[in-house]
Design a protein around this motif. Structure first.
Motif, PDB file in Angstrom:
ATOM      1  N   ASP A 144      15.397  66.821 -11.143  1.00  0.00           N
ATOM      2  CA  ASP A 144      15.323  68.112 -12.434  1.00  0.00           C
ATOM      3  C   ASP A 144      14.099  67.931 -13.534  1.00  0.00           C
ATOM      4  O   ASP A 144      14.023  67.191 -13.770  1.00  0.00           O
ATOM      5  N   PRO A 145      12.864  69.242 -12.224  1.00  0.00           N
ATOM      6  CA  PRO A 145      13.289  70.296 -11.741  1.00  0.00           C
ATOM      7  C   PRO A 145      13.285  69.639 -10.561  1.00  0.00           C
ATOM      8  O   PRO A 145      13.068  68.444 -10.028  1.00  0.00           O
ATOM      9  N   GLY A 146      13.570  70.471  -9.167  1.00  0.00           N
ATOM     10  CA  GLY A 146      13.427  69.902  -7.720  1.00  0.00           C
ATOM     11  C   GLY A 146      14.172  71.151  -7.403  1.00  0.00           C
ATOM     12  O   GLY A 146      14.331  72.496  -7.017  1.00  0.00           O
ATOM     13  N   TYR A 147      13.474  71.075  -5.540  1.00  0.00           N
ATOM     14  CA  TYR A 147      13.647  72.179  -5.146  1.00  0.00           C
ATOM     15  C   TYR A 147      15.391  72.720  -4.644  1.00  0.00           C
ATOM     16  O   TYR A 147      15.645  71.438  -4.177  1.00  0.00           O
ATOM     17  N   PRO A 148      15.639  73.419  -5.025  1.00  0.00           N
ATOM     18  CA  PRO A 148      16.958  74.085  -5.396  1.00  0.00           C
ATOM     19  C   PRO A 148      17.838  73.871  -3.910  1.00  0.00           C
ATOM     20  O   PRO A 148      19.345  74.051  -4.278  1.00  0.00           O
ATOM     21  N   LYS A 149      17.326  74.115  -2.904  1.00  0.00           N
ATOM     22  CA  LYS A 149      18.050  74.418  -1.826  1.00  0.00           C
ATOM     23  C   LYS A 149      18.773  73.295  -1.378  1.00  0.00           C
ATOM     24  O   LYS A 149      19.824  72.884  -1.065  1.00  0.00           O
ATOM     25  N   ILE A 150      18.321  71.850  -1.533  1.00  0.00           N
ATOM     26  CA  ILE A 150      18.883  70.628  -1.899  1.00  0.00           C
ATOM     27  C   ILE A 150      20.166  70.498  -2.045  1.00  0.00           C
ATOM     28  O   ILE A 150      21.488  70.466  -1.846  1.00  0.00           O
ATOM     29  N   ARG A 151      20.083  71.545  -3.454  1.00  0.00           N
ATOM     30  CA  ARG A 151      21.520  71.434  -4.486  1.00  0.00           C
ATOM     31  C   ARG A 151      22.490  72.495  -3.659  1.00  0.00           C
ATOM     32  O   ARG A 151      23.600  71.966  -3.772  1.00  0.00           O
ATOM     33  N   GLN A 152      21.696  73.345  -3.874  1.00  0.00           N
ATOM     34  CA  GLN A 152      22.862  74.001  -2.474  1.00  0.00           C
ATOM     35  C   GLN A 152      23.532  73.875  -1.556  1.00  0.00           C
ATOM     36  O   GLN A 152      25.322  73.815  -1.244  1.00  0.00           O
ATOM     37  N   VAL A 153      22.471  72.934  -0.620  1.00  0.00           N
ATOM     38  CA  VAL A 153      23.441  72.520   0.496  1.00  0.00           C
ATOM     39  C   VAL A 153      24.261  71.477  -0.003  1.00  0.00           C
ATOM     40  O   VAL A 153      25.545  71.810   0.488  1.00  0.00           O
ATOM     41  N   TYR A 154      24.099  70.222  -0.928  1.00  0.00           N
ATOM     42  CA  TYR A 154      25.309  69.380  -0.795  1.00  0.00           C
ATOM     43  C   TYR A 154      26.909  69.744  -1.771  1.00  0.00           C
ATOM     44  O   TYR A 154      27.058  69.433  -0.886  1.00  0.00           O
ATOM     45  N   GLY A 155      26.426  71.011  -3.112  1.00  0.00           N
ATOM     46  CA  GLY A 155      26.848  71.508  -2.920  1.00  0.00           C
ATOM     47  C   GLY A 155      27.870  72.931  -2.477  1.00  0.00           C
ATOM     48  O   GLY A 155      29.949  72.686  -2.847  1.00  0.00           O
ATOM     49  N   SER A 156      27.493  73.339  -1.335  1.00  0.00           N
ATOM     50  CA  SER A 156      28.057  74.492  -0.556  1.00  0.00           C
ATOM     51  C   SER A 156      29.035  73.111   0.112  1.00  0.00           C
ATOM     52  O   SER A 156      29.821  73.632   0.795  1.00  0.00           O
ATOM     53  N   LEU A 157      28.648  71.663   0.529  1.00  0.00           N
ATOM     54  CA  LEU A 157      29.863  70.826   1.137  1.00  0.00           C
ATOM     55  C   LEU A 157      31.062  70.124   0.189  1.00  0.00           C
ATOM     56  O   LEU A 157      31.684  69.035   0.228  1.00  0.00           O
ATOM     57  N   GLY A 158      30.982  70.838  -0.415  1.00  0.00           N
ATOM     58  CA  GLY A 158      32.021  69.834  -1.479  1.00  0.00           C
ATOM     59  C   GLY A 158      31.247  68.892  -2.075  1.00  0.00           C
ATOM     60  O   GLY A 158      31.860  67.830  -2.867  1.00  0.00           O
ATOM     61  N   LEU A 159      29.902  68.267  -2.651  1.00  0.00           N
ATOM     62  CA  LEU A 159      29.261  66.672  -2.788  1.00  0.00           C
ATOM     63  C   LEU A 159      29.209  67.357  -4.044  1.00  0.00           C
ATOM     64  O   LEU A 159      28.492  68.210  -4.769  1.00  0.00           O
TER      65      LEU A 159
ATOM     66  N   GLY B  13       6.371  82.873  -9.068  1.00  0.00           N
ATOM     67  CA  GLY B  13       7.496  81.259  -8.852  1.00  0.00           C
ATOM     68  C   GLY B  13       6.523  80.328 -10.348  1.00  0.00           C
ATOM     69  O   GLY B  13       5.960  80.238 -10.372  1.00  0.00           O
ATOM     70  N   PHE B  14       8.310  80.112 -10.767  1.00  0.00           N
ATOM     71  CA  PHE B  14       8.263  79.574 -12.109  1.00  0.00           C
ATOM     72  C   PHE B  14       8.787  77.941 -12.228  1.00  0.00           C
ATOM     73  O   PHE B  14       9.860  77.796 -11.394  1.00  0.00           O
ATOM     74  N   LEU B  15       8.317  76.866 -12.524  1.00  0.00           N
ATOM     75  CA  LEU B  15       9.011  75.887 -12.752  1.00  0.00           C
ATOM     76  C   LEU B  15      10.519  75.839 -13.397  1.00  0.00           C
ATOM     77  O   LEU B  15      11.087  74.690 -12.814  1.00  0.00           O
ATOM     78  N   SER B  16      10.193  76.985 -14.805  1.00  0.00           N
ATOM     79  CA  SER B  16      11.824  77.086 -14.268  1.00  0.00           C
ATOM     80  C   SER B  16      12.981  77.566 -13.528  1.00  0.00           C
ATOM     81  O   SER B  16      14.009  76.567 -13.836  1.00  0.00           O
ATOM     82  N   GLU B  17      12.488  77.868 -12.853  1.00  0.00           N
ATOM     83  CA  GLU B  17      13.318  78.396 -11.286  1.00  0.00           C
ATOM     84  C   GLU B  17      13.784  76.991 -10.864  1.00  0.00           C
ATOM     85  O   GLU B  17      15.209  77.502 -10.392  1.00  0.00           O
ATOM     86  N   TYR B  18      13.377  76.345 -11.004  1.00  0.00           N
ATOM     87  CA  TYR B  18      13.724  75.151 -10.097  1.00  0.00           C
ATOM     88  C   TYR B  18      14.534  73.547 -10.917  1.00  0.00           C
ATOM     89  O   TYR B  18      14.936  72.942 -10.363  1.00  0.00           O
ATOM     90  N   ALA B  19      14.719  74.223 -11.888  1.00  0.00           N
ATOM     91  CA  ALA B  19      15.501  73.705 -12.929  1.00  0.00           C
ATOM     92  C   ALA B  19      16.476  73.797 -12.654  1.00  0.00           C
ATOM     93  O   ALA B  19      17.989  74.974 -13.195  1.00  0.00           O
ATOM     94  N   ALA B  20      18.007  72.596 -12.821  1.00  0.00           N
ATOM     95  CA  ALA B  20      19.566  72.764 -12.660  1.00  0.00           C
ATOM     96  C   ALA B  20      19.895  72.681 -14.023  1.00  0.00           C
ATOM     97  O   ALA B  20      21.537  73.441 -14.274  1.00  0.00           O
ATOM     98  N   VAL B  21      18.845  71.851 -15.408  1.00  0.00           N
ATOM     99  CA  VAL B  21      20.022  72.439 -16.557  1.00  0.00           C
ATOM    100  C   VAL B  21      18.410  72.747 -17.415  1.00  0.00           C
ATOM    101  O   VAL B  21      17.431  72.164 -17.146  1.00  0.00           O
TER     102      VAL B  21
END
Length: 462
Positions: A195-210, A420-428
């Protein structure tokens, strides 16, 4: 007698249209259960059709159970539930057309003109002519052996990795591999992400309930203390060239992360994003190459180095997880077409890939230099600070401004500029990320730089 306007059949064949008309009357109740249908000859004469056409329609109705025959008596309507007329369903909204931007610094893309299309076409023709039958044979679930061998050789020669081809699993791009790894690691896994990081990683894992635990980065990458405090059992990270910050994790930090994995029984997923495009010095050794405990899963794709449309990636599994994969998930078929695998195997094994990378490094080294020089000579040069590591197709640009990121984005879009802004890649959310742009320059031609700087000068004007 059944009467239908056969001239309204459009592109349907005569028998198909007649079948649909009779089926509609049966489902609507216009033809009641037990009612006898006209003989094939009588209906053919009435509708000016051939007997074969009527026979085809009746045969299809009988096959689907709408009618049945009684010996020497003909065809009769079978009992079926009547259906109400289908409600009018509104047509789905058209997909929005992709906007044509005057300047797009958000999309991460490579210059397709640099790819050796003629070489790829020649190898494709060769595969088709020399062993076309191989394309019709099933591909092993982990991928074509020749491709896995070529990948293993490439990793050994250019990345210093000792990977057995049997450890390599080929799949259709990074997202597919994320899905597969999530199943392999199990639903009880807790994944730490940068964090910050590539958002799709969080999205894929989150979609599987991890559960995903965002772990903050310091100047050396993922913080081991924060990782330990997160309660994660798996850490997904890019130590060789992080996207979007560009950070490179030094050896001491890598060793600390490996100790965390060994001490906790956890795993590190090394997502080796665009590290091939390093313009100064030798490639950074991978985390997997210094792993002695079998705690690192190494993954990479060819999206950045060949083309985003080539959905082909791979993961190198440590021995324990390889055995677990074969025990639990080996029923999955390989998701990459055989032709692409055969051609890529030749592209790698015959040296075309390394020559292509050498050309790309030279081209993007020059392009990067031109882009950085243009920013430093721009009218707003005194208000920016550039952070880059001499690698990849992006860098960070911090802007001195009183406007918010959202205000800058709206102003830019009004001028046909996509940022594109760095803030878009932050989970927190973190105020430290504000006013920092992620500049993807891969698709920015040097000839377009004067216009690009002029546009950005308008966007950044106070």
């Amino acid at each position: 007698m059944l009467t239908y306007a056969m001239e309204q059949r459009g592109d349907l064949s005569l028998y198909e249209y007649l079948y649909r008309c009779i089926r509609r009357d049966i489902l609507s109740g216009a033809l009641a259960a037990g009612e006898r249908l006209p003989s094939k000859r009588a209906l053919a004469e009435h509708l000016h059709l051939s007997v074969i056409t009527v026979e085809g329609a009746y045969a299809q109705l009988e096959a689907e159970g709408y009618v049945h025959t009684l010996p020497r008596r003909g065809f009769f309507v079978s009992p079926v539930e009547r259906t109400a007329p289908a409600p009018t369903v509104p047509a789905p909204a058209a997909e929005p057309e992709e906007r044509a931007w005057r300047l797009d610094l958000k999309r991460n893309r490579v210059d397709m003109a640099r790819f050796p299309v003629s070489t790829w076409a020649r190898l494709t023709r060769r595969v088709l002519s020399e062993d076309g039958a191989a394309l019709l044979r099933p591909v092993p679930h982990q991928g074509l052996p020749a491709l896995r061998q070529a990948i293993a050789d490439d990793l050994r020669h250019f990345r210093g990795m000792a990977a057995d081809p049997a450890q390599i699993l080929v799949g259709a791009g990074a997202e597919y591999l994320y899905l597969l790894l999530a199943q392999l690691l199990g639903r009880e896994a807790v994944v730490a992400v940068e964090d910050p990081g590539y958002p799709k990683i969080r999205q894929v894992y989150g979609s599987l309930g991890l559960p995903c635990r965002p772990v903050p980065l310091d100047g050396q990458g993922m913080d081991p203390a924060a990782l330990a405090a997160s309660g994660a059992s798996v850490a997904h990270l890019s130590p060789n060239h992080h996207y979007p910050t560009g950070l490179v994790t030094p050896i001491a930090r890598r060793q600390a992360l490996l100790r965390w994995a060994e001490d906790t029984g956890g795993y590190l997923i090394e997502d080796d994003y665009d590290s091939e495009l390093r313009f100064t010095g030798r490639p950074i050794p991978t985390l997997q190459s210094i792993d002695r405990g079998g705690r690192v899963l190494y993954m990479n794709t060819f999206s950045q180095t060949i083309s985003p449309s080539m959905r082909l990636g791979f993961v190198v599994l440590p021995p324990a997880l390889l055995a677990e994969y074969r025990r639990r998930l080996d029923f999955y078929a390989c998701t990459v077409p055989a032709l692409e695998q055969h051609v890529l195997a030749l592209f790698l094994s015959e040296g075309h890939y390394e020559r292509h990378l050498a050309r790309m490094r030279k081209e993007y080294r020059l392009r990067r230099g031109a882009v950085l020089a243009a920013f430093r000579a721009s009218p707003f040069a005194h208000r920016i600070a550039i952070s880059e590591q001499g690698a990849g197709l992006h860098f960070l640009l911090r802007l001195e401004t009183g406007r918010s990121d959202e205000a800058l984005r709206q102003r830019a879009e009004g001028l046909g500029v996509r940022l594109g802004f760095l803030s878009e890649y932050a989970a927190v959310p973190d105020g430290a990320h504000a006013h920092t742009l992620v500049v993807n320059y891969g698709g920015l031609e040097p000839a377009a730089l004067p216009e690009a700087m002029a546009l950005l000068a308008e966007v950044f004007a106070e």
